[in-house]
Design a protein around this motif. Structure first.
Motif, PDB file in Angstrom:
ATOM      1  N   ALA A  18     -10.197  -4.464 -66.395  1.00 49.25           N
ATOM      2  CA  ALA A  18     -11.518  -4.720 -65.971  1.00 49.25           C
ATOM      3  C   ALA A  18     -11.704  -3.589 -64.898  1.00 49.25           C
ATOM      4  O   ALA A  18     -10.967  -2.849 -64.411  1.00 49.25           O
ATOM      5  CB  ALA A  18     -11.370  -6.077 -65.236  1.00 49.25           C
ATOM      6  N   ASP A  19     -13.028  -3.349 -64.715  1.00 47.54           N
ATOM      7  CA  ASP A  19     -13.498  -2.543 -63.633  1.00 47.54           C
ATOM      8  C   ASP A  19     -13.378  -2.599 -62.324  1.00 47.54           C
ATOM      9  O   ASP A  19     -13.459  -3.708 -61.721  1.00 47.54           O
ATOM     10  CB  ASP A  19     -15.199  -2.292 -63.761  1.00 47.54           C
ATOM     11  CG  ASP A  19     -15.500  -0.935 -63.159  1.00 47.54           C
ATOM     12  OD1 ASP A  19     -15.843  -1.504 -61.904  1.00 47.54           O
ATOM     13  OD2 ASP A  19     -15.599   0.102 -63.655  1.00 47.54           O
TER      14      ASP A  19
ATOM     15  N   LEU B 111      -0.324  -0.720 -60.165  1.00 49.02           N
ATOM     16  CA  LEU B 111       0.025  -2.133 -60.046  1.00 49.02           C
ATOM     17  C   LEU B 111      -1.393  -3.041 -60.126  1.00 49.02           C
ATOM     18  O   LEU B 111      -1.416  -4.064 -61.019  1.00 49.02           O
ATOM     19  CB  LEU B 111       0.808  -2.579 -59.060  1.00 49.02           C
ATOM     20  CG  LEU B 111       1.962  -1.803 -58.733  1.00 49.02           C
ATOM     21  CD1 LEU B 111       2.797  -2.310 -57.594  1.00 49.02           C
ATOM     22  CD2 LEU B 111       3.220  -2.417 -60.049  1.00 49.02           C
ATOM     23  N   VAL B 112      -2.193  -2.506 -59.595  1.00 43.73           N
ATOM     24  CA  VAL B 112      -3.599  -3.325 -59.725  1.00 43.73           C
ATOM     25  C   VAL B 112      -4.310  -3.243 -60.968  1.00 43.73           C
ATOM     26  O   VAL B 112      -4.705  -4.226 -61.387  1.00 43.73           O
ATOM     27  CB  VAL B 112      -4.619  -2.848 -58.622  1.00 43.73           C
ATOM     28  CG1 VAL B 112      -5.874  -3.352 -58.687  1.00 43.73           C
ATOM     29  CG2 VAL B 112      -4.162  -3.061 -57.060  1.00 43.73           C
TER      30      VAL B 112
ATOM     31  N   ARG C 171     -15.013  -5.445 -59.555  1.00 47.82           N
ATOM     32  CA  ARG C 171     -13.863  -6.722 -59.601  1.00 47.82           C
ATOM     33  C   ARG C 171     -13.427  -6.627 -57.832  1.00 47.82           C
ATOM     34  O   ARG C 171     -13.444  -7.794 -57.555  1.00 47.82           O
ATOM     35  CB  ARG C 171     -12.860  -6.790 -60.333  1.00 47.82           C
ATOM     36  CG  ARG C 171     -13.325  -7.057 -61.879  1.00 47.82           C
ATOM     37  CD  ARG C 171     -13.755  -8.340 -62.107  1.00 47.82           C
ATOM     38  NE  ARG C 171     -12.608  -9.515 -62.034  1.00 47.82           N
ATOM     39  CZ  ARG C 171     -11.773  -9.756 -62.500  1.00 47.82           C
ATOM     40  NH1 ARG C 171     -12.016  -9.249 -63.710  1.00 47.82           N
ATOM     41  NH2 ARG C 171     -10.938 -10.738 -62.299  1.00 47.82           N
ATOM     42  N   LEU C 172     -13.255  -5.453 -57.233  1.00 52.62           N
ATOM     43  CA  LEU C 172     -12.586  -5.544 -56.156  1.00 52.62           C
ATOM     44  C   LEU C 172     -13.248  -4.842 -54.858  1.00 52.62           C
ATOM     45  O   LEU C 172     -12.670  -4.935 -53.836  1.00 52.62           O
ATOM     46  CB  LEU C 172     -11.023  -4.898 -56.385  1.00 52.62           C
ATOM     47  CG  LEU C 172      -9.905  -5.889 -57.231  1.00 52.62           C
ATOM     48  CD1 LEU C 172      -8.715  -5.067 -57.235  1.00 52.62           C
ATOM     49  CD2 LEU C 172      -9.969  -7.181 -56.781  1.00 52.62           C
TER      50      LEU C 172
ATOM     51  N   VAL D 135     -17.008  -2.203 -49.448  1.00 54.88           N
ATOM     52  CA  VAL D 135     -15.980  -2.750 -48.663  1.00 54.88           C
ATOM     53  C   VAL D 135     -14.699  -2.778 -49.642  1.00 54.88           C
ATOM     54  O   VAL D 135     -14.678  -3.416 -50.646  1.00 54.88           O
ATOM     55  CB  VAL D 135     -16.076  -4.279 -48.289  1.00 54.88           C
ATOM     56  CG1 VAL D 135     -14.892  -4.727 -47.782  1.00 54.88           C
ATOM     57  CG2 VAL D 135     -17.241  -4.261 -47.159  1.00 54.88           C
ATOM     58  N   ARG D 136     -13.658  -1.939 -49.444  1.00 53.29           N
ATOM     59  CA  ARG D 136     -12.537  -1.742 -50.484  1.00 53.29           C
ATOM     60  C   ARG D 136     -11.427  -2.816 -50.011  1.00 53.29           C
ATOM     61  O   ARG D 136     -11.362  -3.408 -49.162  1.00 53.29           O
ATOM     62  CB  ARG D 136     -12.007  -0.549 -50.306  1.00 53.29           C
ATOM     63  CG  ARG D 136     -13.041   0.564 -50.272  1.00 53.29           C
ATOM     64  CD  ARG D 136     -12.347   2.217 -50.663  1.00 53.29           C
ATOM     65  NE  ARG D 136     -11.330   2.396 -49.829  1.00 53.29           N
ATOM     66  CZ  ARG D 136     -11.281   3.107 -48.557  1.00 53.29           C
ATOM     67  NH1 ARG D 136     -12.473   3.650 -48.230  1.00 53.29           N
ATOM     68  NH2 ARG D 136     -10.285   3.318 -47.855  1.00 53.29           N
TER      69      ARG D 136
END
Length: 649
Positions: free
Chosen positions: A24-25, A16-17, A29-30, A40-41
């Protein structure tokens, strides 16, 4: 109810992400990375951190990661400590009594050390004898309100005065709680004149005195704050505090003091800033690390509990828009409380301005804690962050990073040897340099300074100091000419604030305003319709005013003939072209030529053009391209250099 929903797994979430990211990478990005290199995930699974939660134990039991006592701070909340530094003992006393009457539970006294070093302006309470300390603490019940000392190189003299005052009042030594806070290593790191060998001997004398008569008095402080103020990462601050504690523990044990008593005498302090989760994890990690040190030292489990003090970080405070510091302090206090600090000090919101706090600033400082403790009931929650997968993972990673640094410090001979060699100073300086790079590109924003600046804010004025000449003259007469302490040969770790580089630019703008009656200006050349230039014009206004450059925005410009007249009418010497990429392709080169013809000293284009367009724009007269991620500090410095060059010509 949850049973009615199908179970989801990480693969489904990631699919979904990826759909939202549209190619996008994910990592870029996240996933962000702390200054210690810890990723930090966006998502942590409860199952993956189950071993960490099991290893954390229970509150009040080894490794004390979840707090020093089984009940947390629910018995009465954490210790609300207020810092006092007014040079006049009588005024300091009035302020101390006011704070104690309004909810503060302990006080921190900053003793002057400037006069003892030959200075003329005191930098703390002028208490060089028992009578002066008596005036400072008149009406304070020393067996009810603990006193902490902040005396730097004067730690022995200040401790002797406080213990003598307690004895003069006839109080039971077993009932008195105090923190004498001898920290020669911290004083050396801050550049105070101190003979390490003599300080070592005086500290051991103090430790023996405390061991003999004062069972609730802490003699030593292993302090991470000087390193944090210098720019250290969270793991580096932790390592410095733990390595300092090891240094003091080793010295006490070698002097014949039992390890359990030595451990009791050592407290620790950390700075906590506005990064909430890192603050919580840092405090929890320190308790785990120190418990491990004391376990190896052979202390009983009950003696591995840590007196952990937290203070709002000076590094995060700004001089500009200082009221934002109230928000920063609130987040930091929340983190310190959730992380299990036994004592918290909130510095006044105008601390960075350099003047002593007035009644309003002291009230805000104490109420920041009281609202969280009494009204929000945070003090009644045992280990509020415990069990959260993200917090447990971050705590574990921080502890491991810090432990590796502690081992490296020990390999280099311990904390004093690492300072003497300059290795630790270089490590902290490297971390500060990396922070500067992040500040320069505004990846680490400072609200009210590098982001959302108020160029027209009214400066906060401090209350004028009373006439201290008689007080200073009396102390000078009794002290005589101080004997200079031989240089320790240890380089100081300079303190920094994140807002400093942008505030320096704002200071230059203020100087120009005072000299000429106007700030330097940037003309915003807004091409096309409102919807086409608003985003970049807003970005430009925020960016230039962060450096003290006033922006003058044009009306929407539809034809190039309007530009020269509008620029001259603005009174600016610099110009920034703002619009969409499509408008740039059609109008940017003409706009640049029009601005150059109107004698603009430097022309910016807001945005990052494609390489094939860049050369044409530069040929038309555009000097610089400004976009998200560019080095804003260097760009602003060049702007001032341009203006200075024009003024000189």
């Amino acid at each position: 109810m949850t049973a009615d929903f199908p179970a989801a797994d990480r693969a489904q979430w990631r699919a979904l992400v990826d759909k939202v990211l549209k190619g996008a990478d994910f990592e870029r990005r996240l996933v962000r990375t702390t200054y210690d290199g810890i990723p930090v995930r966006p998502l942590y699974d409860i199952d993956e951190t189950a071993p960490l939660r099991a290893a954390a134990g229970l509150p009040g039991s080894a490794p004390f990661l979840r707090g020093a006592t089984a009940a947390g701070t629910v018995a009465g909340g954490w210790d609300v400590r207020q810092r006092h530094a007014h040079p006049d003992p009588a005024i300091a006393n009035a302020e101390i009594l006011e704070d104690l009457e309004r909810g503060v539970t302990s006080i921190q006294l900053r003793f002057d050390r400037a006069l003892a070093a030959g200075g003329t302006t005191p930098d703390g309470i002028v208490a060089y004898d028992l009578a002066a300390l008596e005036r400072t603490l008149e009406g304070v019940y020393l067996d009810l309100a603990p006193v902490g000392l902040d005396a730097g190189a004067r730690f022995a003299e200040a401790a002797e005065l406080l213990l003598a005052l307690v004895e003069r009042r006839g109080l039971d030594p077993a009932a008195v709680r105090a923190d004498l806070d001898a920290d020669p290593l911290g004083a050396l790191a801050q550049g105070e004149a101190l003979d390490p060998a003599a300080a070592h001997d005086r500290a051991l004398v103090l430790a023996r005195t405390v061991a003999a008569r004062w069972p609730q008095v802490g003699a030593f402080l292993a302090d991470g704050r000087p390193y944090h103020a210098g720019g250290a990462t969270e793991a580096q601050e932790l390592a410095c505090a733990v390595a300092s504690g090891i240094f003091y523990l080793r010295a006490l044990v070698e002097a014949g003091i039992p390890a359990a008593e030595a451990a009791r005498q050592i407290g620790m302090a950390l700075a906590v800033d506005a990064d909430f989760f890192l603050g919580v994890a840092k405090l929890r990690a320190l308790r785990r690390l120190w418990a491990r040190v004391l376990e190896v030292a052979g202390t009983p489990e009950a003696m591995r509990r840590l007196r952990l003090r937290a203070e709002t970080a000076t590094r995060m405070f700004s001089r500009r828009d200082p009221y934002v510091n109230m928000l920063r302090s609130t987040v930091a206090t929340f983190a310190a409380a959730a992380g299990g600090a036994t004592s918290i000090t909130v510095l006044p919101f105008d601390h960075a301005l350099g003047f002593l706090p007035d009644a309003f600033a002291r009230r805000i400082a104490r109420n920041t804690q009281l609202v969280l403790r009494e009204e929000s009931n945070l003090g009644r929650v045992i280990d509020p962050a415990g069990g959260a997968s993200y917090v447990e993972a971050l705590t574990d990673q921080l502890a491991k990073k810090a432990w590796a640094l502690v081992q490296e410090i020990e390999r280099r001979g311990g904390m004093l040897a690492a300072l003497r060699a300059g290795w630790l100073q270089a490590l902290v300086a490297e971390s500060w340099a990396e922070r500067l790079r992040q500040l320069a590109t505004r990846r680490e924003p400072v609200t009210g300074v590098s982001e959302f600046p108020d160029l027209y804010e009214e400066p906060r004025r401090g209350a004028p100091l009373p006439d201290l000449s008689a007080l200073v003259a009396d102390v000078r007469a009794r002290l005589g000419n101080p004997t200079p302490t031989p240089s320790s040969g240890i380089a100081a770790i300079p303190a920094h604030r994140l807002a400093e580089p942008f505030e320096a630019l704002r200071d230059r703008s203020d100087a120009i305003l005072a000299r000429t009656g106007a700030r330097p200006r940037v003309f915003l050349c807004n091409l096309g319709r409102l919807a086409e230039f608003t985003a970049r014009a807003t970005f430009a206004k925020n960016l230039f005013e962060a450096g003290g450059l006033e922006t003058v925005a044009s009306e929407p410009i539809a034809s190039l003939e309007e530009i020269g007249h509008a620029f001259k009418a603005s009174g600016a010497r610099l110009a920034a072209i703002c619009s969409s990429d499509e408008n740039y392709a059609a109008m940017a080169e003409g706009a640049a030529r029009a601005l150059e013809h109107a004698h603009a000293a430097r022309i910016y284009l807001m945005g990052r053009p494609e390489e094939e367009r860049r050369a044409a724009y530069e040929a038309a007269g555009i000097d610089e391209f400004v976009y998200v991620g560019s080095n804003v500090l260097e760009m602003l410095e060049r702007a001032y250099e341009t203006l200075a060059g024009e003024a000189a010509a």
